[in-house]
Write an enzyme that holds these catalytic residues in place. Structure first.
Site, PDB file in Angstrom:
ATOM      1  N   ARG A 162      41.506  -5.091 -17.982  1.00 41.21           N
ATOM      2  CA  ARG A 162      41.166  -5.238 -16.551  1.00 41.21           C
ATOM      3  C   ARG A 162      41.721  -4.085 -15.712  1.00 41.21           C
ATOM      4  O   ARG A 162      42.121  -4.271 -14.563  1.00 41.21           O
ATOM      5  CB  ARG A 162      41.691  -6.570 -15.981  1.00 41.21           C
ATOM      6  CG  ARG A 162      41.097  -7.810 -16.612  1.00 41.21           C
ATOM      7  CD  ARG A 162      39.593  -7.878 -16.379  1.00 41.21           C
ATOM      8  NE  ARG A 162      39.064  -9.185 -16.720  1.00 41.21           N
ATOM      9  CZ  ARG A 162      38.721  -9.565 -17.956  1.00 41.21           C
ATOM     10  NH1 ARG A 162      38.833  -8.705 -18.956  1.00 41.21           N
ATOM     11  NH2 ARG A 162      38.230 -10.764 -18.178  1.00 41.21           N
ATOM     12  N   SER A 236      38.484 -15.178 -12.822  1.00 38.50           N
ATOM     13  CA  SER A 236      39.922 -15.307 -13.090  1.00 38.50           C
ATOM     14  C   SER A 236      40.698 -14.655 -11.950  1.00 38.50           C
ATOM     15  O   SER A 236      40.471 -13.494 -11.632  1.00 38.50           O
ATOM     16  CB  SER A 236      40.303 -14.603 -14.381  1.00 38.50           C
ATOM     17  OG  SER A 236      39.583 -15.133 -15.455  1.00 38.50           O
ATOM     18  N   GLU A 332      44.546 -10.494 -10.641  1.00 42.55           N
ATOM     19  CA  GLU A 332      43.468  -9.617 -11.091  1.00 42.55           C
ATOM     20  C   GLU A 332      42.593  -9.207  -9.899  1.00 42.55           C
ATOM     21  O   GLU A 332      42.029  -8.119  -9.864  1.00 42.55           O
ATOM     22  CB  GLU A 332      42.602 -10.360 -12.129  1.00 42.55           C
ATOM     23  CG  GLU A 332      41.594  -9.479 -12.801  1.00 42.55           C
ATOM     24  CD  GLU A 332      40.482 -10.252 -13.476  1.00 42.55           C
ATOM     25  OE1 GLU A 332      39.316 -10.032 -13.092  1.00 42.55           O
ATOM     26  OE2 GLU A 332      40.776 -11.060 -14.363  1.00 42.55           O
TER      27      GLU A 332
HETATM   28  N1  EPU Z   1      43.418 -22.762 -20.975  1.00 41.65           N
HETATM   29  C1  EPU Z   1      44.056 -23.929 -20.631  1.00 41.65           C
HETATM   30  N2  EPU Z   1      43.792 -24.483 -19.396  1.00 41.65           N
HETATM   31  C2  EPU Z   1      42.918 -23.914 -18.532  1.00 41.65           C
HETATM   32  C3  EPU Z   1      42.266 -22.733 -18.891  1.00 41.65           C
HETATM   33  C4  EPU Z   1      42.529 -22.156 -20.120  1.00 41.65           C
HETATM   34  O1  EPU Z   1      44.859 -24.482 -21.379  1.00 41.65           O
HETATM   35  O2  EPU Z   1      42.740 -24.485 -17.440  1.00 41.65           O
HETATM   36  C5  EPU Z   1      43.721 -22.158 -22.297  1.00 41.65           C
HETATM   37  C6  EPU Z   1      43.027 -22.776 -23.467  1.00 41.65           C
HETATM   38  O3  EPU Z   1      43.950 -22.791 -24.531  1.00 41.65           O
HETATM   39  C7  EPU Z   1      41.935 -21.796 -23.817  1.00 41.65           C
HETATM   40  C8  EPU Z   1      42.570 -20.485 -23.429  1.00 41.65           C
HETATM   41  O4  EPU Z   1      43.366 -20.800 -22.283  1.00 41.65           O
HETATM   42  O5  EPU Z   1      41.627 -21.847 -25.162  1.00 41.65           O
HETATM   43  C9  EPU Z   1      41.575 -19.397 -23.085  1.00 41.65           C
HETATM   44  O6  EPU Z   1      40.710 -19.857 -22.068  1.00 41.65           O
HETATM   45  P1  EPU Z   1      39.295 -19.160 -21.800  1.00 41.65           P
HETATM   46  O7  EPU Z   1      38.554 -18.992 -23.061  1.00 41.65           O
HETATM   47  O8  EPU Z   1      38.635 -19.895 -20.680  1.00 41.65           O
HETATM   48  O9  EPU Z   1      39.659 -17.699 -21.363  1.00 41.65           O
HETATM   49  P2  EPU Z   1      40.717 -17.122 -20.346  1.00 41.65           P
HETATM   50  O10 EPU Z   1      41.750 -16.400 -21.128  1.00 41.65           O
HETATM   51  O11 EPU Z   1      41.201 -18.176 -19.415  1.00 41.65           O
HETATM   52  C10 EPU Z   1      39.555 -14.806 -20.150  1.00 41.65           C
HETATM   53  C11 EPU Z   1      39.055 -13.898 -19.086  1.00 41.65           C
HETATM   54  C12 EPU Z   1      37.732 -14.400 -18.541  1.00 41.65           C
HETATM   55  C13 EPU Z   1      36.725 -14.463 -19.677  1.00 41.65           C
HETATM   56  C14 EPU Z   1      37.285 -15.382 -20.776  1.00 41.65           C
HETATM   57  C15 EPU Z   1      36.428 -15.366 -22.007  1.00 41.65           C
HETATM   58  C16 EPU Z   1      40.993 -12.884 -18.089  1.00 41.65           C
HETATM   59  C17 EPU Z   1      41.897 -12.811 -16.910  1.00 41.65           C
HETATM   60  N3  EPU Z   1      40.024 -13.785 -18.021  1.00 41.65           N
HETATM   61  O12 EPU Z   1      39.833 -16.063 -19.538  1.00 41.65           O
HETATM   62  O13 EPU Z   1      37.257 -13.458 -17.596  1.00 41.65           O
HETATM   63  O14 EPU Z   1      35.482 -14.956 -19.236  1.00 41.65           O
HETATM   64  O15 EPU Z   1      38.594 -14.917 -21.179  1.00 41.65           O
HETATM   65  O16 EPU Z   1      36.556 -14.142 -22.648  1.00 41.65           O
HETATM   66  O17 EPU Z   1      41.170 -12.124 -19.036  1.00 41.65           O
HETATM   67  C18 EPU Z   1      37.312 -12.909 -15.290  1.00 41.65           C
HETATM   68  O18 EPU Z   1      37.968 -11.906 -15.609  1.00 41.65           O
HETATM   69  O19 EPU Z   1      37.010 -13.134 -14.104  1.00 41.65           O
HETATM   70  C19 EPU Z   1      36.932 -13.865 -16.320  1.00 41.65           C
HETATM   71  C20 EPU Z   1      36.316 -15.013 -16.038  1.00 41.65           C
END
Ligand code: EPU
Length: 336
Positions: A162, A236, A332
């Protein structure tokens, strides 16, 4: 090309924050941009794309210019790749759909990300195992002060998680005009991100295609991320923090289910959404500012929240996560 005065930016930012900008204009050609930049009112210029990664916390005392450059073209191809140039004002998802229709592979995992093409390299957008840097070839940008055009290749952009040179060294110094992507003729499917495999199985896909992956990503995103057209948000709000392995091992003793993914330099990337949820914020709402009920990493404006209310909420979240896990979350979203 008209400069309007004292208008609300509510419809120009995906958070739906209602503040006034002193001046506002759009441009749909290089000449229009150059004319705008020469205007005597062109001080404190902010170039806006889709406004999907920004939080306005106060009126903007300058000129906001909205990039409306449009067009997608195939520049050339070699035996492996298509080199496709998209103008910065193109909607990102429309561009992804265009690539899928034309069988240009590489951006399918990045389906349904809000915002415009021009903003995509700014923060090296990424999702489901793919980032812009994986498909980036070059971009052209106009320097806002001396009005010269510059070309940036992959190495010039200093892409990180990012991050790019446009968020750091060159912050607010350039208007990105167009981006050229290097897209594959033979797809290399990225289905490693757990949720994609599960979704493809649910969809009962017999033959893997870039279209199928795009549909899987669209299904996953729509099931847990709020549609900015309905609930204001900027995706995010925080980055997933990187912590030393020793810190992770310590935390694992008290919190065995803490999700962590190996990253570079012996660091572990922690799911910030999990940390925030553990602190009890998921689904929290105060007036119209909230932490989304299906994904704690996303802060939302249910209607009339001010940018300051969202910012205050984010600060409270940072403090509680720090107190509980000794991890400092980094925003972010760009705060203005
Ligand atoms: N999780 C929780 N609770 C929550 C949300 C997430 O426990 O409320 C945990 C779960 O264990 C889940 C893990 O977090 O398995 C990962 O969650 P998710 O797959 O939703 O991905 P993220 O890490 O929360 C990142 C990016 C997203 C992108 C997704 C998928 C960042 C800051 N965010 O989110 O990007 O869509 O991975 O690749 O890296 C964005 O940047 O705006 C964005 C949406």
């Amino acid at each position: 090309m008209n400069i309007t005065e004292n208008i609300s930016v509510k419809s120009y930012n995906s958070f739906g924050i209602d503040v006034i900008t002193r001046y506002f204009a759009t441009f749909s050609s290089t000449n229009e941009l150059l004319n705008l930049l020469e205007d005597y009112r062109a001080k404190n210029v902010l170039v806006l794309g889709g406004g999907s990664n920004i939080l306005f916390t106060k009126p903007y005392e300058g000129l906001i210019i909205k990039n409306e450059l449009k067009g997608i073209e195939l520049l050339h191809e070699d035996s492996e790749c298509y080199f496709v140039r998209a103008q910065a004002g193109e909607n990102w998802h429309r561009f992804v759909q265009y690539c899928i229709e034309h069988n240009y592979a590489g951006v399918e995992n990045l389906s349904l990300i809000p915002g415009n093409v021009g903003a995509s390299p700014m923060q090296n957008i990424g999702a489901y195992g793919v980032e812009i840097r994986d498909v980036f070839y070059a971009l052209e940008a106009c320097h806002l002060k001396d009005h010269t055009m510059h070309r940036f290749g992959l190495a010039d952009c200093h892409f990180g998680y990012r991050e790019s040179v446009f968020k750091n060294k060159y912050l607010n110094q350039f208007a990105i005009m167009n981006v050229t992507f290097r897209l594959r003729k033979q797809p290399v499917f990225q289905t490693g991100y757990g949720a994609i495999e599960q979704e493809l199985a649910k969809m009962q896909i017999s033959k893997l295609t870039i279209k199928a992956i795009s549909e899987a990503v669209i299904n996953i995103r729509s099931s847990k991320l709020p549609d900015p057209a309905k609930i204001g948000n900027a995706g995010s709000f925080f980055k997933n923090p990187l912590i030393p392995l020793t810190h992770f091992k310590e935390l694992k003793k008290s919190y065995p289910s803490i999700p962590g993914y190996p990253a570079k330099e012996n660091k572990i990337k922690i799911a910030a959404g999990w940390l925030i949820e553990q602190c009890g914020w998921k689904g929290y709402r105060k007036s119209d500012a909230g932490c989304y009920e299906k994904q704690a990493l996303v802060l939302v404006n249910y209607g009339n929240a001010s940018g300051q209310e969202i910012l205050d909420l984010s600060e409270s979240i940072i403090q509680t996560v720090l107190a509980k896990f000794q991890i400092t979350l980094e925003r972010e979203v760009n705060i203005l």
